[in-house]
Scaffold this active site. Structure first.
Site, short mmCIF file in Angstrom:
data_model
loop_
_atom_site.label_atom_id
_atom_site.label_comp_id
_atom_site.label_asym_id
_atom_site.label_seq_id
_atom_site.Cartn_x
_atom_site.Cartn_y
_atom_site.Cartn_z
N HIS A 99 -108.88 -25.95 -19.29
CA HIS A 99 -108.96 -25.11 -18.17
C HIS A 99 -108.29 -23.74 -18.22
CE1 HIS A 99 -108.41 -29.47 -16.63
NE2 HIS A 99 -109.07 -28.84 -15.57
N ASP A 102 -104.64 -23.81 -18.48
CA ASP A 102 -103.91 -24.74 -19.68
C ASP A 102 -103.62 -23.61 -20.76
OD1 ASP A 102 -104.72 -26.73 -18.14
OD2 ASP A 102 -106.73 -27.06 -19.40
#
Ligand code: XLS
Ligand code: CA
Ligand code: CA
Length: 435
Positions: A99, A102
């Site tokens: 993501h 992240d």
């Protein structure tokens, strides 16, 4: 710089080894049904569980020991890239997924977030070039930040919608830059708490609108990853629109997205929806929409998304049997959307957990291949549906019958004899393939 100085690249040593840091079943180069294991399985490592989990739970403080935490968020983010690629390389995993949040700190403004993303994805690109590791998929996290309280594409607030669209645009730019093979949308907040204040049709129209913008933007920049929708029935929303594979297919078809969208199916999401993993894969397959898999498992005794590493060979075999029936999973892969348990808090557990998952899927692949080679399930099904091969059955499937002709037939043949399925015997034989 190494984060695992005492651990060599993980190698296949066979089932007899007592080396914890070796594969006992996964032999990347071994050929199964004419294809290398690594090409059947296309393993991917999930950045979020591997790099950002701290092991905290609603009742307890962080426990995970992680040596990549630096003095600033950006330093930590850079260290993580180093450590992550070391993990992928040591495991011999050829793909990864992430993501946006992240990999890079969110910063104070959207502009700062984008700058951080540019800097970190430059680093990721370098690492990809050095190692040959590829991006299976990336996605935008449009569920963690408080602004997504009422959804992202399904929000009641148009400014939140615009923000989400900006994240998707950036996600696609990054996908292009890194050569992403797929792009995932998982709508954790795309659902509702109560219909009292929700216009479900309006929200779903808006979600489809965002997907169409994504297709259009991909075409504009000349980068067309396979778009994937990931169903999950609940959590964090009480009711999520992409409930399961069948519901999500209805959405895809209703909005005419079939050419561009397939499904990313997760084992634990299947069980939360009251299905088996193989059921979800079979549904996707029947629509020619199997995109990619998130490998993990839930816990029979817990009603939430535990994202455990898969160690159940029985379930994994039936899932991989469906993948073989599909003719493979590429351009999708098998992404370990799995996290170590709170009691597995050492750095080395990240490797041990993935080894366990990879070995489980390797055993499952071999069992599924044997099932296919022996035509065990094929024969079972052929026999079970044999009455449609000839006589009246053959005419039914050839669309040669109607209610009147079938009534004439039934009046003349109303003493029907059924055959036992001997299902316990079948399951016992299935065990022979697993053990
Ligand atoms: C959460 C989901 C999520 C998606 C990607 O339950 O599995 O991690 O895979 O956003
Ligand atoms: Ca997932
Ligand atoms: Ca999950």
């Amino acid at each position: 710089m190494t984060y695992f100085p005492d651990i060599e690249k993980i190698r296949y040593e066979g089932p007899k080894t007592d080396n914890m840091f070796a594969f006992r079943h996964y032999d990347a180069e071994e050929v199964v049904l004419g294809k290398k294991m690594k090409d059947h399985l296309r393993f991917a490592i999930a950045y979020w569980h591997t790099m950002t989990q701290d092991g905290s739970d609603p009742f307890g403080a962080p426990v995970n020991k992680r040596t990549w935490i630096g003095d600033t968020e950006m330093e930590t983010a850079k260290n993580r890239v180093e450590a992550f690629f070391e993990i992928c390389e040591k495991l011999g995993a050829e793909f990864f997924c992430f993501h946006d949040v992240d990999v890079a700190p969110a910063g104070e403004t959207l502009e700062e977030f984008f700058q951080n993303l540019d800097e970190i994805t430059d680093l990721i690109k370098e690492k990809m070039e050095q190692t040959g590791i590829k991006l299976l998929w990336n996605t935008a996290n449009m569920f963690s930040h408080p602004r997504f309280n009422n959804g992202a594409a399904s929000t009641n607030n148009a400014e939140v919608y615009a923000y989400a669209a900006a994240q998707v645009k950036k996600g696609l730019d990054i996908s292009k830059k890194l050569g992403g093979e797929n792009y995932v949308f998982w709508g954790g907040r795309e659902g509702y708490e109560t219909l009292l204040n929700t216009d479900m049709k309006f929200e779903q129209d808006n979600i489809a609108r965002l997907f169409k913008m994504a297709i259009a933007y991909g075409e504009k920049i000349g980068h067309k990853p396979q778009f994937l929708l990931e169903p999950k029935p609940k959590e964090p929303s009480k009711h999520q629109y992409d409930f399961d594979a069948a519901t999500t297919m209805a959405f895809i078809q209703h909005y005419g997205l079939e050419g561009d969208f397939k499904l990313n199916l997760e084992a634990n999401h299947a069980t939360l929806a009251g299905h088996t993993f193989e059921h979800e894969i079979a549904v996707a397959r029947s629509y020619n929409a199997l995109g990619s898999l998130d490998a993990n498992q839930g816990d029979m005794l817990l009603g939430w998304d535990t994202d455990e590493f898969p160690t159940n060979v029985f379930d994994s075999t039936l899932a991989l049997y469906e993948v073989l029936e599909n003719g493979g999973i590429a351009p999708g892969g098998i992404n370990f959307d799995s996290k170590v348990r709170r009691s597995s808090f050492e750095m080395e557990d990240l490797l041990l957990a993935h080894i366990a998952g990879m070995d489980t899927y390797a055993r499952a692949l071999k069992a599924a291949a044997k099932l296919k080679e022996d035509r065990f399930l094929d024969e079972l099904k052929e026999k079970r549906y044999a009455s449609f091969q000839e006589g009246i059955g053959a005419k039914i499937v050839a669309d040669e019958e109607n209610l009147e002709t079938l009534t004439d037939y039934a009046l003349a043949h109303d003493q029907i004899e059924l055959e036992s399925s001997h299902i316990e015997y079948v399951k016992s034989r299935l065990n022979d393939y697993l053990f």
